[in-house]
Enzyme design. Structure first.
Site, PDB file in Angstrom:
ATOM      1  N   PHE A 161      -9.008   9.469   4.982  1.00 11.69           N
ATOM      2  CA  PHE A 161      -9.188  10.519   3.970  1.00 11.69           C
ATOM      3  C   PHE A 161     -10.549  10.371   3.276  1.00 11.69           C
ATOM      4  O   PHE A 161     -11.226  11.349   2.967  1.00 11.69           O
ATOM      5  CB  PHE A 161      -8.047  10.423   2.958  1.00 11.69           C
ATOM      6  CG  PHE A 161      -7.847  11.676   2.166  1.00 11.69           C
ATOM      7  CD1 PHE A 161      -7.194  12.774   2.708  1.00 11.69           C
ATOM      8  CD2 PHE A 161      -8.316  11.771   0.862  1.00 11.69           C
ATOM      9  CE1 PHE A 161      -7.015  13.939   1.977  1.00 11.69           C
ATOM     10  CE2 PHE A 161      -8.134  12.929   0.116  1.00 11.69           C
ATOM     11  CZ  PHE A 161      -7.480  14.013   0.677  1.00 11.69           C
ATOM     12  N   GLU A 162     -10.932   9.121   3.062  1.00 11.49           N
ATOM     13  CA  GLU A 162     -12.223   8.844   2.424  1.00 11.49           C
ATOM     14  C   GLU A 162     -13.381   9.335   3.303  1.00 11.49           C
ATOM     15  O   GLU A 162     -14.329   9.949   2.810  1.00 11.49           O
ATOM     16  CB  GLU A 162     -12.331   7.326   2.211  1.00 11.49           C
ATOM     17  CG  GLU A 162     -13.655   6.858   1.663  1.00 11.49           C
ATOM     18  CD  GLU A 162     -13.638   5.363   1.377  1.00 11.49           C
ATOM     19  OE1 GLU A 162     -12.683   4.669   1.796  1.00 11.49           O
ATOM     20  OE2 GLU A 162     -14.570   4.885   0.717  1.00 11.49           O
ATOM     21  N   ASP A 191      -2.820  12.082  -2.957  1.00 10.66           N
ATOM     22  CA  ASP A 191      -3.036  13.533  -2.934  1.00 10.66           C
ATOM     23  C   ASP A 191      -3.578  13.971  -4.290  1.00 10.66           C
ATOM     24  O   ASP A 191      -2.939  13.727  -5.321  1.00 10.66           O
ATOM     25  CB  ASP A 191      -1.721  14.249  -2.637  1.00 10.66           C
ATOM     26  CG  ASP A 191      -1.225  13.932  -1.233  1.00 10.66           C
ATOM     27  OD1 ASP A 191      -1.868  14.356  -0.260  1.00 10.66           O
ATOM     28  OD2 ASP A 191      -0.207  13.232  -1.112  1.00 10.66           O
ATOM     29  N   THR A 217     -10.958   4.500   4.382  1.00 11.78           N
ATOM     30  CA  THR A 217      -9.761   5.149   4.919  1.00 11.78           C
ATOM     31  C   THR A 217     -10.164   6.457   5.603  1.00 11.78           C
ATOM     32  O   THR A 217     -11.274   6.954   5.418  1.00 11.78           O
ATOM     33  CB  THR A 217      -8.747   5.475   3.808  1.00 11.78           C
ATOM     34  OG1 THR A 217      -9.235   6.606   3.078  1.00 11.78           O
ATOM     35  CG2 THR A 217      -8.525   4.311   2.867  1.00 11.78           C
ATOM     36  N   ASP A 219       9.859   7.850   0.244  1.00 10.87           N
ATOM     37  CA  ASP A 219       9.161   8.069  -1.019  1.00 10.87           C
ATOM     38  C   ASP A 219       8.945   6.724  -1.745  1.00 10.87           C
ATOM     39  O   ASP A 219       9.909   6.019  -2.068  1.00 10.87           O
ATOM     40  CB  ASP A 219      10.022   9.004  -1.887  1.00 10.87           C
ATOM     41  CG  ASP A 219       9.352   9.384  -3.195  1.00 10.87           C
ATOM     42  OD1 ASP A 219       8.429   8.669  -3.640  1.00 10.87           O
ATOM     43  OD2 ASP A 219       9.772  10.398  -3.774  1.00 10.87           O
ATOM     44  N   GLU A 271       0.842  -1.200   0.000  1.00 12.59           N
ATOM     45  CA  GLU A 271       0.000   0.000   0.000  1.00 12.59           C
ATOM     46  C   GLU A 271       0.879   1.252   0.000  1.00 12.59           C
ATOM     47  O   GLU A 271       1.738   1.422   0.863  1.00 12.59           O
ATOM     48  CB  GLU A 271      -0.955   0.013   1.200  1.00 12.59           C
ATOM     49  CG  GLU A 271      -1.893   1.219   1.116  1.00 12.59           C
ATOM     50  CD  GLU A 271      -3.160   1.077   1.928  1.00 12.59           C
ATOM     51  OE1 GLU A 271      -3.704  -0.036   2.004  1.00 12.59           O
ATOM     52  OE2 GLU A 271      -3.603   2.098   2.482  1.00 12.59           O
ATOM     53  N   LYS A 294      -5.376  21.716  -8.232  1.00 10.68           N
ATOM     54  CA  LYS A 294      -5.150  22.864  -9.121  1.00 10.68           C
ATOM     55  C   LYS A 294      -4.411  22.398 -10.372  1.00 10.68           C
ATOM     56  O   LYS A 294      -3.471  21.611 -10.282  1.00 10.68           O
ATOM     57  CB  LYS A 294      -4.296  23.912  -8.403  1.00 10.68           C
ATOM     58  CG  LYS A 294      -5.045  24.643  -7.317  1.00 10.68           C
ATOM     59  CD  LYS A 294      -4.218  25.762  -6.738  1.00 10.68           C
ATOM     60  CE  LYS A 294      -4.951  26.402  -5.587  1.00 10.68           C
ATOM     61  NZ  LYS A 294      -4.075  26.829  -4.504  1.00 10.68           N
TER      62      LYS A 294
HETATM   63  C1  LIG Z   1      -4.425  12.209   0.709  1.00  8.58           C
HETATM   64  S1  LIG Z   1      -3.470  11.226   1.732  1.00  8.58           S
HETATM   65  C2  LIG Z   1      -4.383   9.710   1.852  1.00  8.58           C
HETATM   66  C3  LIG Z   1      -3.908   8.810   2.954  1.00  8.58           C
HETATM   67  C4  LIG Z   1      -4.649   7.466   3.084  1.00  8.58           C
HETATM   68  N1  LIG Z   1      -4.424   6.619   1.928  1.00  8.58           N
HETATM   69  C5  LIG Z   1      -6.112   7.700   3.307  1.00  8.58           C
HETATM   70  O1  LIG Z   1      -6.884   7.457   2.350  1.00  8.58           O
HETATM   71  O2  LIG Z   1      -6.487   8.109   4.409  1.00  8.58           O
HETATM   72  C6  LIG Z   1      -2.105  10.765   0.671  1.00  8.58           C
HETATM   73  C7  LIG Z   1      -0.939  10.189   1.443  1.00  8.58           C
HETATM   74  O3  LIG Z   1       0.058   9.751   0.529  1.00  8.58           O
HETATM   75  C8  LIG Z   1       1.322  10.063   1.067  1.00  8.58           C
HETATM   76  N2  LIG Z   1       2.260  10.129  -0.078  1.00  8.58           N
HETATM   77  C9  LIG Z   1       2.185  10.971  -1.135  1.00  8.58           C
HETATM   78  N3  LIG Z   1       3.171  10.724  -2.011  1.00  8.58           N
HETATM   79  C10 LIG Z   1       3.895   9.690  -1.489  1.00  8.58           C
HETATM   80  C11 LIG Z   1       5.038   8.995  -1.926  1.00  8.58           C
HETATM   81  N4  LIG Z   1       5.647   9.309  -3.087  1.00  8.58           N
HETATM   82  N5  LIG Z   1       5.527   8.018  -1.153  1.00  8.58           N
HETATM   83  C12 LIG Z   1       4.911   7.693   0.023  1.00  8.58           C
HETATM   84  N6  LIG Z   1       3.815   8.320   0.504  1.00  8.58           N
HETATM   85  C13 LIG Z   1       3.307   9.306  -0.249  1.00  8.58           C
HETATM   86  C14 LIG Z   1       1.113  11.365   1.801  1.00  8.58           C
HETATM   87  O4  LIG Z   1       2.082  11.586   2.809  1.00  8.58           O
HETATM   88  C15 LIG Z   1      -0.273  11.175   2.380  1.00  8.58           C
HETATM   89  O5  LIG Z   1      -0.235  10.611   3.671  1.00  8.58           O
END
Ligand SMILES: C[S@@+](CC[C@H](N)C(=O)[O-])C[C@H]1O[C@@H](n2cnc3c(N)ncnc32)[C@H](O)[C@@H]1O
Length: 226
Positions: A206-207, A132, A204, A109, A57, A136
């Site tokens: 965020f959902e 994310d 989740t 990352d 994930e 924009k």
């Molecule tokens: C909008 S949040 C959603 C989190 C979770 N999946 C949820 O639905 O609650 C996106 C997450 O992806 C992580 N993220 C974004 N780019 C990433 C990357 N390249 N590697 C690891 N994590 C990343 C961010 O830190 C953030 O916690």
């Protein structure tokens, strides 16, 4: 003069403070569940101390959903990647409390982890839930879903493995669908051009937030060709 170009990242690291509980969980449980980022391929069976299907994930956030999956499906190995350290601390705390053994976590990352640590054809499923949205237009280049990323996921999946994406942002869902439909080697499990319905994915954090704001949710599930 040498000019180093910084690759565009799909995240901005928020320096959120760790709670005491998260810090304690990181100190105590990182040796149990954590895998350090360093170049070199991982032997996943060794890391999980057994051979089983591996579900990866990407961007698990606070890990609530990943945790529920790991508890409800103990026969699978779950590997979570997240850059946000408080989220990692939160998940470690839950994992420690439940004393589960089928979870490992990388705090880095995901692109670099996939490129440098995950062996080709080693994953049974890749999950990308609510990345994310970068809504924009001038930020769209930051969206993690692009052809390069999809090719990387393809390479890391086993033949027949699944790529499951979800978003609460319609424009991003359309972008995901378009990108995936135009990629050779993936078949849409919901039939061409359609979103998946009734996936048994736990919700989740965020959902939940998106639903409170009145957002819809779109799931896409693709199978890598054999
Ligand atoms: C909008 S949040 C959603 C989190 C979770 N999946 C949820 O639905 O609650 C996106 C997450 O992806 C992580 N993220 C974004 N780019 C990433 C990357 N390249 N590697 C690891 N994590 C990343 C961010 O830190 C953030 O916690």
């Amino acid at each position: 003069m040498e000019v180093t170009r910084r690759a565009i990242k799909s995240y901005v690291l928020r320096q959120g403070r760790l709670t005491r509980g998260q810090q304690q969980a990181l100190d105590r449980l990182w040796p149990v569940y954590g895998i350090d980022f360093k170049p070199g391929l991982l032997d996943l069976d060794t890391r999980f101390k057994r051979s089983a299907a591996v579900i990866l994930e990407i961007g698990f956030g606070n890990g609530d959903s990943l945790m529920r999956q790991a508890v409800s499906t103990p026969q699978n190995n779950y590997l979570g990647i997240e850059v946000h350290r408080p989220g990692v601390g939160h998940l470690l705390r839950l994992a420690g409390d439940a004393a589960i053994s089928n979870l490992r976590v990388i705090n880095h990352d995901a692109i670099e982890v996939l490129q440098q640590q995950i062996p080709d054809h080693s994953l049974d499923c890749v999950q990308l839930f609510f990345p994310d949205p970068w809504h924009k237009k001038r930020h769209h280049k930051r969206r993690i879903v692009n052809q390069e990323f999809i090719q990387l996921v393809y390479l890391k999946l086993k033949p027949g493995g699944l790529f499951h994406l979800a978003t609460d942002w319609e424009d991003y869902a359309e972008h995901m669908l378009e990108q995936m439909e135009h990629t050779q080697g993936f078949t849409n499990t919901a039939s061409k051009g359609n979103y998946a319905e009734n996936t048994d994915r736990p919700p989740t954090k965020f959902e939940h937030r998106g639903r409170r704001l009145g957002h819809g949710v779109w799931d896409l599930v693709y199978r890598r060709s054999a």
